[in-house]
Design an enzyme around this catalytic site. Structure first.
Site, PDB file in Angstrom:
ATOM      1  CG  ASN A   6      44.929  50.635  30.018  1.00  0.00           C
ATOM      2  OD1 ASN A   6      44.466  51.104  31.055  1.00  0.00           O
ATOM      3  ND2 ASN A   6      44.731  49.402  29.632  1.00  0.00           N
ATOM      4  CG  ASP A   8      42.633  50.274  33.250  1.00  0.00           C
ATOM      5  OD1 ASP A   8      41.577  50.811  32.919  1.00  0.00           O
ATOM      6  OD2 ASP A   8      43.049  49.211  32.772  1.00  0.00           O
ATOM      7  CG  HIS A   9      48.123  52.176  35.709  1.00  0.00           C
ATOM      8  ND1 HIS A   9      48.170  51.186  36.649  1.00  0.00           N
ATOM      9  CD2 HIS A   9      48.540  51.630  34.554  1.00  0.00           C
ATOM     10  CE1 HIS A   9      48.599  50.084  36.089  1.00  0.00           C
ATOM     11  NE2 HIS A   9      48.826  50.319  34.812  1.00  0.00           N
ATOM     12  NE  ARG A  17      45.536  58.891  51.177  1.00  0.00           N
ATOM     13  CZ  ARG A  17      45.890  60.133  51.481  1.00  0.00           C
ATOM     14  NH1 ARG A  17      45.032  61.117  51.346  1.00  0.00           N
ATOM     15  NH2 ARG A  17      47.091  60.388  51.911  1.00  0.00           N
ATOM     16  CG  HIS A  42      40.949  45.466  32.246  1.00  0.00           C
ATOM     17  ND1 HIS A  42      42.075  44.692  32.408  1.00  0.00           N
ATOM     18  CD2 HIS A  42      39.913  44.600  32.298  1.00  0.00           C
ATOM     19  CE1 HIS A  42      41.722  43.424  32.554  1.00  0.00           C
ATOM     20  NE2 HIS A  42      40.412  43.343  32.497  1.00  0.00           N
ATOM     21  NE  ARG A  44      41.991  42.909  37.115  1.00  0.00           N
ATOM     22  CZ  ARG A  44      42.889  42.115  36.525  1.00  0.00           C
ATOM     23  NH1 ARG A  44      43.673  42.574  35.580  1.00  0.00           N
ATOM     24  NH2 ARG A  44      43.015  40.870  36.908  1.00  0.00           N
ATOM     25  NE  ARG A  48      42.991  44.000  40.408  1.00  0.00           N
ATOM     26  CZ  ARG A  48      43.839  43.033  40.060  1.00  0.00           C
ATOM     27  NH1 ARG A  48      45.021  43.345  39.562  1.00  0.00           N
ATOM     28  NH2 ARG A  48      43.521  41.767  40.205  1.00  0.00           N
ATOM     29  CG  HIS A  49      41.980  49.452  37.561  1.00  0.00           C
ATOM     30  ND1 HIS A  49      41.097  49.075  36.578  1.00  0.00           N
ATOM     31  CD2 HIS A  49      43.053  48.608  37.443  1.00  0.00           C
ATOM     32  CE1 HIS A  49      41.622  48.081  35.889  1.00  0.00           C
ATOM     33  NE2 HIS A  49      42.796  47.740  36.392  1.00  0.00           N
ATOM     34  CD  GLU A  69      42.638  46.507  28.107  1.00  0.00           C
ATOM     35  OE1 GLU A  69      42.797  46.309  29.329  1.00  0.00           O
ATOM     36  OE2 GLU A  69      43.525  46.966  27.388  1.00  0.00           O
ATOM     37  CB  THR A  99      48.977  43.570  34.922  1.00  0.00           C
ATOM     38  OG1 THR A  99      48.467  44.075  33.693  1.00  0.00           O
ATOM     39  CG2 THR A  99      50.332  42.925  34.676  1.00  0.00           C
ATOM     40  CB  THR A 100      46.123  41.107  31.248  1.00  0.00           C
ATOM     41  OG1 THR A 100      45.206  42.106  31.647  1.00  0.00           O
ATOM     42  CG2 THR A 100      45.424  40.010  30.486  1.00  0.00           C
ATOM     43  CD  GLU A 150      45.718  45.045  22.894  1.00  0.00           C
ATOM     44  OE1 GLU A 150      44.540  45.442  22.835  1.00  0.00           O
ATOM     45  OE2 GLU A 150      46.538  45.426  23.757  1.00  0.00           O
ATOM     46  CG  HIS A 213      50.627  43.488  28.990  1.00  0.00           C
ATOM     47  ND1 HIS A 213      51.583  43.380  29.953  1.00  0.00           N
ATOM     48  CD2 HIS A 213      49.435  43.411  29.618  1.00  0.00           C
ATOM     49  CE1 HIS A 213      50.980  43.224  31.122  1.00  0.00           C
ATOM     50  NE2 HIS A 213      49.685  43.244  30.957  1.00  0.00           N
ATOM     51  N   GLY A 214      53.189  46.164  28.499  1.00  0.00           N
ATOM     52  CA  GLY A 214      54.599  46.342  28.869  1.00  0.00           C
ATOM     53  C   GLY A 214      55.379  47.235  27.918  1.00  0.00           C
ATOM     54  N   GLY A 235      49.640  51.785  28.747  1.00  0.00           N
ATOM     55  CA  GLY A 235      49.117  52.392  29.962  1.00  0.00           C
ATOM     56  C   GLY A 235      50.187  52.736  30.975  1.00  0.00           C
ATOM     57  CD  GLN A 236      53.094  50.692  35.438  1.00  0.00           C
ATOM     58  OE1 GLN A 236      52.016  50.298  35.862  1.00  0.00           O
ATOM     59  NE2 GLN A 236      53.982  51.272  36.201  1.00  0.00           N
TER      60      GLN A 236
END
Ligand code: PXP
Length: 259
Positions: A6, A8-9, A17, A42, A44, A48-49, A69, A99-100, A150, A213-214, A235-236
Site C-alpha cells: 500500500n 498511500d503513505h 508540503r 486507497h 479516499r 488526503r493522499h 481501495e 485510517t480505516t 480481505e 491492516h496493522g 502499507g504503514q
C-alpha cells in the site's frame, strides 16, 4: 504468500508540503523489482493522499495488478469504474478517522454494497470486501458473489502491539489499556482463532482470502500460519521502515553533491 504494498503513505508525505515530491508513481518500478505482487492504493473521499490523477497514472503505468481501495460512495464508484483497476476493495470510510477502522458493515448498508459490487463487476473489476473476521459477515459476503474478502487484522495487530511491542496509541480505549497481560494473551489468541476460522470458512466457500491492516515485521509471522490467507496488503510498516533503510543513501547522495 502474495504481497500487496500500500503506497498511500508516499503521497501522505507529498501532501504534507503540497508539492510534487515524493511521487507515488516512482514506487511502481521499485515494487516490481522488489518482488511485490500488487500495488494497493486507497482513493479516499477527502483525497488526503492518493488523488484522482495519481490513481489514473498508477493504473495506467503499473506492471503489477492494482488493487484500489474505495468506499461505496456512488461518485467514487463512478471514478473507479472509469479507471478500471484490476481489483476494487470496498472499505468503510469516515472522514474523521485516521485510517480505516473496522470492517465494512455489509448488513446495515447491504443495498449500497450490492449496488457498488454490481456496478464494478459490470466493468469487469474484481471485487473484494474488507470485512471483520466474523462468520456471519463472511457467509453474507459469499452470497454477494464477490471474488475476494480481505480480513481486517487491525484488532489482532492492536492487541499484539500492546502485548509485545509495548505500544499503546490513540486507537486503544482506556478499557483496553487496563487489560492484564494474561487477558491480552487470551484476546490475542481469540483474534487469531477468529482470523483462522474466518479465512477457512471463506476459502471453503470458494472466496479468495486476503488480510491486512496493522501488519508489520514483528506480527506478520502469526498471520503466515493461516494457510487459507493467500495475500497480505501492507502499507504503514513498509513505508515507515523504508525511511530508515533509505536515509543513509539519501544523505550520502546529498553530501556528495555538497562536497
Ligand atoms: N488493507 C486495507 C483494506 C486498508 O484500508 C489498509 C490501510 O490503508 C491496509 C490494508 C494497509 O494497512 P497498513 O497501512 O496498516 O499496513
Amino acid at each position: 504468500m502474495k504481497l500487496g504494498v500500500n503506497i498511500d503513505h508516499i503521497a501522505v508525505l507529498r501532501e504534507a508540503r503540497k508539492i510534487n515530491d515524493p511521487d507515488p508513481i516512482e514506487a511502481l518500478g521499485i515494487l516490481k523489482r522488489s518482488g511485490a505482487d500488487q500495488v494497493t492504493i486507497h482513493l479516499r473521499e477527502d483525497r488526503r493522499h492518493i488523488n484522482d490523477a495519481d490513481a489514473e497514472k498508477i493504473i495506467k503505468m503499473s506492471q503489477l495488478p492494482v488493487n484500489l481501495e474505495c468506499s461505496t460512495d456512488s461518485d467514487i464508484i463512478d471514478i473507479v469504474c472509469r479507471l478500471k483497476p484490476h481489483r476494487a476493495t470496498l472499505v468503510p470510510e469516515k472522514r474523521e478517522e485516521v485510517t480505516t477502522e473496522g470492517g465494512l458493515d455489509i448488513i446495515t448498508y447491504e443495498e449500497r454494497v450490492i449496488e457498488a459490487i454490481e456496478r464494478l463487476q459490470a466493468y469487469e473489476i474484481e471485487v473484494s470486501l474488507f470485512i471483520d473476521p466474523d462468520l456471519e459477515i463472511i457467509t453474507r459476503s459469499d452470497a454477494l458473489n464477490v471474488e475476494w474478502v480481505e480480513l481486517h487484522t487491525g484488532s489482532f495487530a492492536n492487541i499484539y502491539a500492546m502485548l509485545y511491542l509495548g505500544l499503546a496509541n490513540s486507537h486503544h480505549s482506556i478499557e483496553e489499556l487496563e487489560l492484564s497481560r494474561h487477558t491480552l494473551r487470551t484476546k490475542l489468541e481469540e483474534s487469531l482463532v477468529a482470523l483462522k476460522s474466518g479465512a477457512d470458512l471463506a476459502a471453503s466457500m470458494g472466496l479468495k482470502v486476503a488480510a491486512g491492516h496493522g501488519l508489520n515485521y514483528q506480527n506478520v509471522s502469526e498471520i503466515l500460519k493461516i494457510e487459507a490467507i493467500e495475500e497480505l496488503n501492507i502499507g504503514q510498516s513498509i513505508v515507515a521502515r523504508s525511511v530508515f533503510t533509505g536515509l543513509e543513501s539519501a544523505i550520502k547522495e546529498m553530501k556528495a553533491l555538497l562536497n
